[in-house]
Design a protein around this motif. Sequence first.
Motif, PDB file in Angstrom:
ATOM      1  N   PHE A   1       0.839  -1.191   0.000  1.00  0.00           N
ATOM      2  CA  PHE A   1       0.000   0.000   0.000  1.00  0.00           C
ATOM      3  C   PHE A   1       0.875   1.243   0.000  1.00  0.00           C
ATOM      4  N   GLN A   2       1.853   1.264   0.880  1.00  0.00           N
ATOM      5  CA  GLN A   2       2.712   2.441   1.022  1.00  0.00           C
ATOM      6  C   GLN A   2       3.612   2.629  -0.196  1.00  0.00           C
ATOM      7  N   ARG A   3       4.121   1.539  -0.761  1.00  0.00           N
ATOM      8  CA  ARG A   3       4.964   1.628  -1.957  1.00  0.00           C
ATOM      9  C   ARG A   3       4.202   2.244  -3.116  1.00  0.00           C
ATOM     10  N   TYR A   4       2.970   1.787  -3.309  1.00  0.00           N
ATOM     11  CA  TYR A   4       2.187   2.294  -4.430  1.00  0.00           C
ATOM     12  C   TYR A   4       1.925   3.789  -4.275  1.00  0.00           C
ATOM     13  N   TYR A   5       1.462   4.201  -3.103  1.00  0.00           N
ATOM     14  CA  TYR A   5       1.099   5.609  -2.947  1.00  0.00           C
ATOM     15  C   TYR A   5       2.320   6.517  -2.833  1.00  0.00           C
ATOM     16  N   GLN A   6       3.435   5.981  -2.393  1.00  0.00           N
ATOM     17  CA  GLN A   6       4.685   6.743  -2.451  1.00  0.00           C
ATOM     18  C   GLN A   6       5.033   7.034  -3.918  1.00  0.00           C
ATOM     19  N   ARG A   7       4.916   5.992  -4.748  1.00  0.00           N
ATOM     20  CA  ARG A   7       5.230   6.140  -6.170  1.00  0.00           C
ATOM     21  C   ARG A   7       4.237   7.084  -6.848  1.00  0.00           C
ATOM     22  N   LYS A   8       2.962   6.995  -6.473  1.00  0.00           N
ATOM     23  CA  LYS A   8       1.964   7.873  -7.061  1.00  0.00           C
ATOM     24  C   LYS A   8       2.231   9.323  -6.675  1.00  0.00           C
ATOM     25  N   GLY A   9       2.612   9.547  -5.427  1.00  0.00           N
ATOM     26  CA  GLY A   9       2.939  10.896  -4.985  1.00  0.00           C
ATOM     27  C   GLY A   9       4.105  11.482  -5.763  1.00  0.00           C
ATOM     28  N   GLU A  10       5.107  10.653  -6.037  1.00  0.00           N
ATOM     29  CA  GLU A  10       6.246  11.118  -6.833  1.00  0.00           C
ATOM     30  C   GLU A  10       5.798  11.526  -8.229  1.00  0.00           C
ATOM     31  N   ALA A  11       4.889  10.729  -8.810  1.00  0.00           N
ATOM     32  CA  ALA A  11       4.408  11.034 -10.156  1.00  0.00           C
ATOM     33  C   ALA A  11       3.601  12.332 -10.181  1.00  0.00           C
TER      34      ALA A  11
END
Length: 595
Positions: A278-288
């Motif tokens: 969960f955290q990996r995905y939303y970390q990556r989305k935030g970067e995008a």
Amino acid sequence: MAVTYAREWDLSDLYNGLDDPRLQQDLRALQDQASAFRQQYRGRVGELTPAAVRTAIQTLEYLWERVGYCYAYPSLIFAADTRNTPARQVLDQVMQTATEIENQVLFFSLELQQLPAERLAALQEAAALVPYAHYLERVRLGQPYQLPEAVEQTRNQDSLTGRQAFIQLRSVHQGALTYRPVTTPEGTTATLEAELGALLFHADGDTRYQAYTSIREQLAAHNLLYGYILNTVAQDHRLENQMRGHASTLAKQLLVDEVPEGVFWSIMRGTETRYDLFQRYYQRKGEALGRKIRTCDVLAPWPSQQPVDTQIDYDRGIDLLLAALGQFSETYRSRSEQFFQRRWVDAQMRPGKQGGAFCSYIHGKNSYLLLSYADNYNSLFTLAHEMGHGLHFAWIGEAQTYFNSNPPMVLAEVASVFNELLLLDYLLAQASDQPDLQRVLLVRLIEDQLSLIFRQSTISRLELAIHERAVQGSFDQEFVNKTWTELYQQLCGSAVEVLPEHGVDWARVGHIFFKPYYCYQYTASSVVSLACYQQYRQQGQAFIPGYLQLLAAGGSQEQMGALRQYVGVDLTQPETIARALDTVAGLIDRLEASL
């Protein structure tokens, strides 16, 4: 030529109006039938032959099937518009009558439970009662928790003005809420809950925030009321547990839902150990997106090289769904088409409409679907989800009698999630030359799975805390706000900013009020659906017969055994859960590779 589909359902298969004289006639006839059943069988159940027991069971099935017709009509009208006072009044009357009928006939199961163990076992093994073996097993398992008939009758009657009344109060109150209007940069204004919810997919961050806070401002304004209702419901469960001898509300619900306790804890532990996904995905989305994700941003669109049209009007959405289901099974497609041809779907947005979506099955008739279609992919997948339920019940209706028609909760959600996967595969194939649209669809699948697996199990963690706290005494809304915020923060870690407004978000989750510990079963069903879909992709058409047998089984057998028998999925093994989580990790890998 394009087909235009109605957005409002037609309930004339049931009755022609709230004032249809047949409704009152049917209620009176059912009361007479219940009284006759009581006179014929009360005090004699222990003397009945297996054939006579079967006849009695079939009489009860006929009775409850028709009570279902009477209940469904006003309840569906009320769900479509919770401001409809006449519908609520008729619904209250039907619920009162149904309770009176239940009190007339509940002696039957009580007398079955009072039979000596060897006598009940003999009935389970009798040839005449083979179709009802699982029903009798459920009777046997409930034996230690039943109360004397007079107490059960009082309990049923009190529910109308007790727990059930508070649950109904929440629905009525939320249906009457009005929200601060939010105007988008494009100039459109949203005022309804469904419209505001759709804005959470908007590209503009301030629009998302305004839509998010508009709903939660109202929840905060009535936070004390919702906390009071939830405490009352939880305390009623606590008192019932004490009366019946259940160890806890969790133990009671696991018994009702036919879920071994070990499976529940495997799901809770398995998901908690993979919060990193969960955290990996939303970390990556935030970067995008170039900013840290807030709880109002979790559904925000990813940036893309080319603008992606995510508008899917209702007619086109239906055509896409039918085409996707047709690739799986032409029978599946044709049965789905009936829902639209015969107007069994209410997709219209309107003030006062019940939030969320559902499939209401009326045994002996058909299913009705309710949602608020917002002309986007999220609504289309919601339609696919509820259609999965409708198709599930279509197969049950052909194969099972009333008492075998209600699938346990894990099985009840499998077809709905499976339908979403069928739709996704079809849409991905259609967008083979549109990488940005493919990414939008892949994101939709990932975020849906993250919600089903992690958000839903987090809701059940909140329920654990609520019902444990209820044992100690009353709690207030501040306890729920604080607990929900802490649990969500644990899930999000540093990847998502949990906004202060999110503390009241639990009040939007209807299941914690009317069906404790339902939400983790979405997680369990997602695990099963992912496992089934992997097998379908590997086996092709050879998978379908077993899958349809699983659907047709309904509530006629123990669900863990049915999963193993028909589709080879063993939910009692932690490895099954781990493989599903690995599948989600693979989807995130695939997304990252496309960026």
